[in-house]
Design a protein around this motif. Structure first.
Motif, PDB file in Angstrom:
ATOM      1  N   ALA A 175       0.841  -1.201   0.000  1.00  0.00           N
ATOM      2  CA  ALA A 175       0.000   0.000   0.000  1.00  0.00           C
ATOM      3  C   ALA A 175       0.874   1.248   0.000  1.00  0.00           C
ATOM      4  O   ALA A 175       0.608   2.212  -0.730  1.00  0.00           O
ATOM      5  CB  ALA A 175      -0.922  -0.005   1.210  1.00  0.00           C
ATOM      6  N   ILE A 176       1.935   1.223   0.809  1.00  0.00           N
ATOM      7  CA  ILE A 176       2.846   2.373   0.849  1.00  0.00           C
ATOM      8  C   ILE A 176       3.567   2.505  -0.496  1.00  0.00           C
ATOM      9  O   ILE A 176       3.733   3.599  -1.026  1.00  0.00           O
ATOM     10  CB  ILE A 176       3.846   2.221   2.023  1.00  0.00           C
ATOM     11  N   PHE A 177       3.932   1.357  -1.068  1.00  0.00           N
ATOM     12  CA  PHE A 177       4.644   1.348  -2.347  1.00  0.00           C
ATOM     13  C   PHE A 177       3.796   1.939  -3.488  1.00  0.00           C
ATOM     14  O   PHE A 177       4.292   2.696  -4.316  1.00  0.00           O
ATOM     15  CB  PHE A 177       5.045  -0.102  -2.674  1.00  0.00           C
ATOM     16  N   PHE A 205      -2.678   0.286  11.434  1.00  0.00           N
ATOM     17  CA  PHE A 205      -3.497   1.441  11.029  1.00  0.00           C
ATOM     18  C   PHE A 205      -2.666   2.734  11.108  1.00  0.00           C
ATOM     19  O   PHE A 205      -2.718   3.573  10.218  1.00  0.00           O
ATOM     20  CB  PHE A 205      -4.710   1.588  11.961  1.00  0.00           C
ATOM     21  N   VAL A 206      -1.928   2.865  12.200  1.00  0.00           N
ATOM     22  CA  VAL A 206      -1.143   4.092  12.423  1.00  0.00           C
ATOM     23  C   VAL A 206      -0.077   4.237  11.339  1.00  0.00           C
ATOM     24  O   VAL A 206       0.060   5.311  10.745  1.00  0.00           O
ATOM     25  CB  VAL A 206      -0.491   4.053  13.831  1.00  0.00           C
ATOM     26  N   ASP A 207       0.656   3.148  11.068  1.00  0.00           N
ATOM     27  CA  ASP A 207       1.745   3.225  10.085  1.00  0.00           C
ATOM     28  C   ASP A 207       1.233   3.652   8.713  1.00  0.00           C
ATOM     29  O   ASP A 207       1.840   4.476   8.042  1.00  0.00           O
ATOM     30  CB  ASP A 207       2.441   1.858   9.952  1.00  0.00           C
ATOM     31  N   ALA A 245      -4.729   7.695  18.179  1.00  0.00           N
ATOM     32  CA  ALA A 245      -3.411   7.120  17.862  1.00  0.00           C
ATOM     33  C   ALA A 245      -3.105   7.294  16.375  1.00  0.00           C
ATOM     34  O   ALA A 245      -1.995   7.670  15.995  1.00  0.00           O
ATOM     35  CB  ALA A 245      -3.384   5.644  18.237  1.00  0.00           C
ATOM     36  N   ILE A 246      -4.105   7.045  15.539  1.00  0.00           N
ATOM     37  CA  ILE A 246      -3.900   7.138  14.089  1.00  0.00           C
ATOM     38  C   ILE A 246      -3.500   8.564  13.689  1.00  0.00           C
ATOM     39  O   ILE A 246      -2.591   8.782  12.891  1.00  0.00           O
ATOM     40  CB  ILE A 246      -5.183   6.708  13.345  1.00  0.00           C
ATOM     41  N   LEU A 247      -4.172   9.540  14.298  1.00  0.00           N
ATOM     42  CA  LEU A 247      -3.911  10.933  13.929  1.00  0.00           C
ATOM     43  C   LEU A 247      -2.690  11.507  14.646  1.00  0.00           C
ATOM     44  O   LEU A 247      -2.302  12.643  14.411  1.00  0.00           O
ATOM     45  CB  LEU A 247      -5.137  11.796  14.252  1.00  0.00           C
ATOM     46  N   GLY A 248      -2.127  10.716  15.557  1.00  0.00           N
ATOM     47  CA  GLY A 248      -0.926  11.190  16.239  1.00  0.00           C
ATOM     48  C   GLY A 248      -1.204  12.021  17.485  1.00  0.00           C
ATOM     49  O   GLY A 248      -0.290  12.620  18.049  1.00  0.00           O
TER      50      GLY A 248
END
Lengths: 435, 298
Positions: A182-184, A239-241, A407-410
């Motif tokens: 997904a990041i790629f 999810f966070v990453d 957590a997801i939004l930091g």
């Protein structure tokens, strides 16, 4: 002697009814009030009610037709006001445990053989304790992985991915690989690797299945929170990453199912874990830019070697307060019998009866996409598990999801977010006298 | 022994008393009572369990409740002021129009005819980060090359909600202030002109005092509306993400209807009512002051 005869007669009638072959006039003069889930896609099945009425002599009066969230509120109001004169209600495995006293156990009204015709996992998910509180209809939901075939066929992508990871580019079989891909694939803001439901029960459900896939549990056996664990933290970091890497649309924390469906159909999302109901929409020329480019495979597995599989299904229940439980059970059996499920699943939704599964897979032969979808979802269904069967599931999700979002939004670290969520759930369970 | 005969005034008022009791008093008493119980909609028997002030204490100690409270006050302050300024401007402009004013007034009222739920959906789409109008426009104009998370970032989401509130309700101010402008007598304005006052001076010292009572009425009505803000926010952000846009009534609504914890929701509701009362009292005092300035008090 007479009494014995009556018992045999009653038994025969009940069995005939549950097999979907009702005896003419057996429920003459009875009127059943029903509260059913409403929507165009459900109407075809409701048209069969007239056949049941003709066969049994009973009448069905549908006094409410709403979506499940609205029905849920109505059931709660009915429980509060004691207005429980109606007999048959639409139910959902994710909601059922909230009203443990509303619906009756259907087992006494059905034969063991009849119940055995349903997929065992679906029957298990239709129970509260030992009580079979609903019969599942052909509206079964579990998520499989939809992906855009073109991004995997792209030669540049293949070469770049090989150079980066040393592996061939193929749809992922683990959630770690999924994240990496997904990041790629991401080329924001025009193209994103993936997306996920970001609020309400939806994100907690996704988190729940990820915790299971990581080898953890959301709750302990006494219903105390168990997700503030290593598995829970690994699940949340997925999810966070993805969010922190920008591999999901920035608004994903406000997305629900419709937003996700529209997002994938816009052709700007590479990987999408989603429900079977979208299969036709995603491949429809009129509805989707991804049409013709959609692949479907079984959902990936977590680090524990377990595949995700949070599932839910629609069903029909009979109220405890119903005066004509036998007639109501006969109606519920009729609406979920083989013919009814064949009718419903012909339009796309997944069945919950073994014979109907075989029927739909056989009838999709010759349609490559439909066969691929059914194969993927049949495999997906074998890994399915229901939402935690506690009346406090929805209440717990409302406490957990803002912390997951934080957590997801930091706004919080993963540790703090899970600690806060676990504390809130623990307090709620204790307040409700669960332990 | 003579039969009891109630006084005539009581008999005449009785229907009104019965209706008021049925639709206002009984629900109020019931909800107030239930705030002292652990009442859950799904467990009717909990209505009869008295737990004293537990729910109130829980709400008073809840960080989430007070942040929602603070956010609601902030929304009230920002939205009301902006709506008032825009409404005043709009009313002054429409007041200048000599041809087609009726049509303009009707058009101005269009947003008020939309259901707040519809307004919520409309702005949710407009501010959607991926397919929304605003981001697409900004990207097409080359002003940004990234997807701005309008409904995710705390401040931007607050801004988006304020915009939606303003769009739907600025007309309330405009219409009421316009009514006020119609009532301003011409003589003092013309006298001011003769005396050489600038347009700003005649607006500041003559027009504005005349419309102030109308502004305060609009503020009182809208403050009650915004203090109960629910629909638009519920649709646009549902109080999230991560409680960044949580307002009192999204929190209370979720607690009462989704979590089914009606007792606790009612306790929070009763604490919140003070907010509405404080603003209403404040605006009515201002209204009376403005009226007495015009010699209309009494």
């Amino acid at each position: 002697m007479g009494n014995q005869k009556l018992k045999v007669l009653l038994g025969a009638t009940a069995l005939a009814a549950v097999a979907g072959h009702s005896t003419a006039g057996e429920f003459d003069g009875i009127t059943l009030q029903a509260k059913l889930i409403g929507g165009q896609q459900y109407e075809a099945l409701y048209a069969r009610i007239a056949e049941w009425e003709a066969a049994t002599g009973a009448k069905v009066e549908v006094i409410s037709k709403k979506n499940h969230f609205e029905l849920d509120k109505e059931f709660k109001s009915d429980l509060a006001a004691g207005t429980l004169g109606w007999c048959v209600g639409s139910n959902h495995s994710s909601f059922a445990s909230q009203y443990p006293n509303l619906y009756t156990d259907l087992t006494p009204y059905l034969s063991a053989d009849f119940i055995a015709e349903y997929v065992p996992a679906n029957i298990a998910a239709s129970k509260i304790g030992d009580a079979l509180v609903m019969l599942p209809r052909a509206q079964f939901d579990v998520s499989a992985l939809y992906y855009l075939k073109s991004v995997y066929a792209d030669a540049d992508n293949q070469a770049a991915y090989k150079a980066k990871t040393g592996r061939d580019l193929a749809p992922p079989d683990t959630w770690e690989e999924y994240k990496e891909q997904a990041i790629f694939f991401t080329d924001a803001p025009n193209f994103y690797g993936t997306q996920y439901a970001g609020k309400d029960e939806a994100i907690v459900g996704r988190y729940y299945e990820m915790v299971i896939a990581e080898g953890g549990q959301l709750f302990n056996d006494d219903w105390s929170p168990a997700f503030n664990s290593d598995a829970g933290k690994r699940a949340l970091s997925w999810f966070v990453d993805l969010y922190q890497a920008g591999a999901v649309p920035p608004g994903t924390t406000s997305y629900l199912w419709d937003d996700l469906g529209q997002g994938f159909a816009s052709g700007t999302i590479a990987l999408n874990l989603d429900w079977p109901g979208w299969a036709g929409f995603f491949n429809g020329e009129d509805s989707s830019k991804a049409a013709g480019d959609v692949g479907v495979i079984v959902q990936p597995q977590g680090s524990a070697g377990i595949r995700t599989g949070w599932s839910g299904h629609h069903g029909f229940s009979v109220t405890e307060a119903c005066d004509n439980k036998e007639a109501a059970a006969s109606l519920v059996a009729w609406l979920t019998n083989e013919d009814s499920q064949k009718l419903e699943s012909a339009a796309g939704p997944l069945p919950t009866r073994t014979a109907v599964w075989e029927h739909v897979v056989a009838s999709a032969e010759g349609d490559a996409y439909r066969s691929e979808v059914l194969k993927a979802f049949q495999a997906a269904a074998s890994h399915a598990f229901p939402a935690p069967q506690t009346p406090y599931w929805i209440e717990a999700t409302n406490l957990i999801y803002p912390e997951l979002q934080a957590a997801i939004l930091g706004d919080k670290s993963i540790d703090d977010a899970l600690a806060d969520a676990a504390e809130a759930v623990d307090e709620m369970m204790q307040e409700n006298g669960v332990y | 022994m003579s039969r009891f005969r109630p006084p005539a005034w009581f008999v005449l008022l009785l229907p009104a008393i019965i209706i008021l009791a049925a639709v206002v008093l009984i629900p109020l008493i019931l909800s107030f009572y239930s705030s002292f119980t652990p009442y859950k909609l799904t467990r009717p028997e909990t209505l009869y369990k008295w737990i004293g002030t537990f729910n109130y204490e829980k709400a008073m100690k809840s960080v989430h409740f007070w942040s929602a409270f603070g956010r609601t006050v902030l929304l009230l302050t920002v939205a009301l002021n902006l709506e008032m300024l825009l409404g005043l401007g709009l009313a002054l402009l429409v007041n200048k129009v000599t041809y087609g004013q009726r049509a303009l007034r009707t058009i101005m009222m269009f947003p008020m005819m939309f259901s707040p739920v519809l307004v919520g959906f409309q702005f949710k789409f407009i501010f959607n980060d991926n397919v929304g109008l605003v981001n697409n426009a900004l990207q097409s104009l080359g002003l940004t090359d990234r997807a701005i998370p309008w409904l995710v970032d705390g401040q931007l989401a607050f801004f988006s909600i304020v915009v939606a509130e303003m769009w739907s309700s600025t007309a309330v101010f405009a219409i009421l202030i316009l009514a006020g402008l119609f009532a301003v007598p011409r003589d003092p304005i013309e006298a001011a002109k003769v005396d050489g006052c600038t347009p700003w001076q005649s607006f500041r010292h003559i027009t504005l005092p005349y419309v102030m009572p109308f502004i305060y009425i609009a503020l009182a009505i809208r403050s009650l509306d915004v203090a109960r803000a629910y629909d638009i926010v519920q649709i646009m952000t549902n109080g999230g993400p991560a409680r960044r846009t949580e307002l009192l009534w999204t929190l209370i609504g979720r607690t009462g209807y989704v979590d089914a914890k009606m007792g606790y929701a009612n306790a929070m509701g009763y604490i919140s009512i003070f907010l509405a009362i404080i603003f209403t009292v404040y605006f009515f005092r201002k209204l009376n002051a403005a009226r007495s300035e015009l010699g209309m008090a009494g």
